[in-house]
Write a protein that holds these residues in place. Structure first.
Motif, PDB file in Angstrom:
ATOM      1  N   ILE A  67      -8.574 -37.588  17.026  1.00 64.72           N
ATOM      2  CA  ILE A  67      -7.563 -37.393  15.995  1.00 64.72           C
ATOM      3  C   ILE A  67      -6.194 -37.554  16.638  1.00 64.72           C
ATOM      4  O   ILE A  67      -5.951 -37.054  17.735  1.00 64.72           O
ATOM      5  CB  ILE A  67      -7.704 -35.993  15.355  1.00 64.72           C
ATOM      6  N   GLY A  68      -5.319 -38.256  15.945  1.00 62.10           N
ATOM      7  CA  GLY A  68      -3.984 -38.522  16.462  1.00 62.10           C
ATOM      8  C   GLY A  68      -2.980 -37.444  16.079  1.00 62.10           C
ATOM      9  O   GLY A  68      -3.329 -36.283  15.834  1.00 62.10           O
ATOM     10  N   GLU A  69      -1.761 -37.864  15.979  1.00 55.27           N
ATOM     11  CA  GLU A  69      -0.635 -36.970  15.722  1.00 55.27           C
ATOM     12  C   GLU A  69      -0.652 -36.410  14.304  1.00 55.27           C
ATOM     13  O   GLU A  69      -1.169 -37.035  13.381  1.00 55.27           O
ATOM     14  CB  GLU A  69       0.681 -37.729  15.931  1.00 55.27           C
ATOM     15  N   LEU A  70      -0.047 -35.253  14.163  1.00 57.91           N
ATOM     16  CA  LEU A  70       0.160 -34.653  12.844  1.00 57.91           C
ATOM     17  C   LEU A  70       1.165 -35.515  12.089  1.00 57.91           C
ATOM     18  O   LEU A  70       2.242 -35.828  12.600  1.00 57.91           O
ATOM     19  CB  LEU A  70       0.690 -33.223  12.985  1.00 57.91           C
ATOM     20  N   LEU A  71       0.805 -35.899  10.865  1.00 56.03           N
ATOM     21  CA  LEU A  71       1.692 -36.708  10.036  1.00 56.03           C
ATOM     22  C   LEU A  71       2.443 -35.860   9.022  1.00 56.03           C
ATOM     23  O   LEU A  71       3.637 -36.044   8.817  1.00 56.03           O
ATOM     24  CB  LEU A  71       0.893 -37.794   9.306  1.00 56.03           C
ATOM     25  N   VAL A  72       1.717 -34.943   8.370  1.00 53.61           N
ATOM     26  CA  VAL A  72       2.324 -34.130   7.314  1.00 53.61           C
ATOM     27  C   VAL A  72       1.774 -32.715   7.349  1.00 53.61           C
ATOM     28  O   VAL A  72       0.574 -32.511   7.528  1.00 53.61           O
ATOM     29  CB  VAL A  72       2.046 -34.722   5.907  1.00 53.61           C
ATOM     30  N   THR A  73       2.675 -31.767   7.157  1.00 56.77           N
ATOM     31  CA  THR A  73       2.311 -30.400   6.824  1.00 56.77           C
ATOM     32  C   THR A  73       2.858 -30.180   5.418  1.00 56.77           C
ATOM     33  O   THR A  73       4.045 -30.388   5.184  1.00 56.77           O
ATOM     34  CB  THR A  73       2.943 -29.384   7.791  1.00 56.77           C
TER      35      THR A  73
END
Length: 151
Positions: A67-73
């Protein structure tokens, strides 16, 4: 004057934007809901969101991927309570990985790869579509986003 702190308890889920070589996004149709969703699901007590999305991808579609980077919270306030959605960047699947997709029959009825513009509000809840679109923009801009929605 005394101020008392109010603890807010929210549920959470984590999903991933997983793509094919044509840039289409993997979406799943849960058997327990009327609408499509990104692969992912509930974050269990004490579980990290990245661990939850990896677990859910293994369970729902048989993919064991990084899993890559966080895109949205996204913080969503609904009448039944607050919910936090974490959307992560997932991998671009090889044709072999796509052929290896195995659905968990008790949860997922079908899957497909769709271009983002082909995913309409009648396929998913409109608030979720807004979060997905924000995630795709965040991915392109290489910058995480935060969204607050009140339903």
């Amino acid at each position: 004057m005394t101020t008392s702190a109010v603890r807010t308890k929210a549920t959470a889920s984590a999903a991933a934007i997983v793509r094919d070589e044509e840039g289409r996004v993997l979406i799943v149709n849960p058997v327990y809901k009327e609408r499509w969703n990104l692969p992912g699901g509930h974050v269990d007590e004490g579980e990290l969101p990245t661990a939850a999305v990896r677990r859910e991808l293994r369970e729902e579609v048989g993919l064991d991927v990084e899993i890559g980077e966080l895109l949205v919270t996204a913080w969503v306030t609904r009448p039944e309570g607050s919910h936090v959605f974490y959307v992560f960047d997932g991998p671009q699947l090889t044709p072999e990985q796509q052929q290896g997709i195995t659905l968990q029959d008790s949860e997922i009825g079908e899957y497909r790869f769709s271009l983002p513009e082909d995913i309409s509000p009648d396929m998913i809840p409109p608030f979720a579509l807004a979060i997905w679109r924000k995630a795709l923009v965040a991915r392109e801009e290489k910058r995480a986003a935060y969204v607050e929605l009140a339903l």
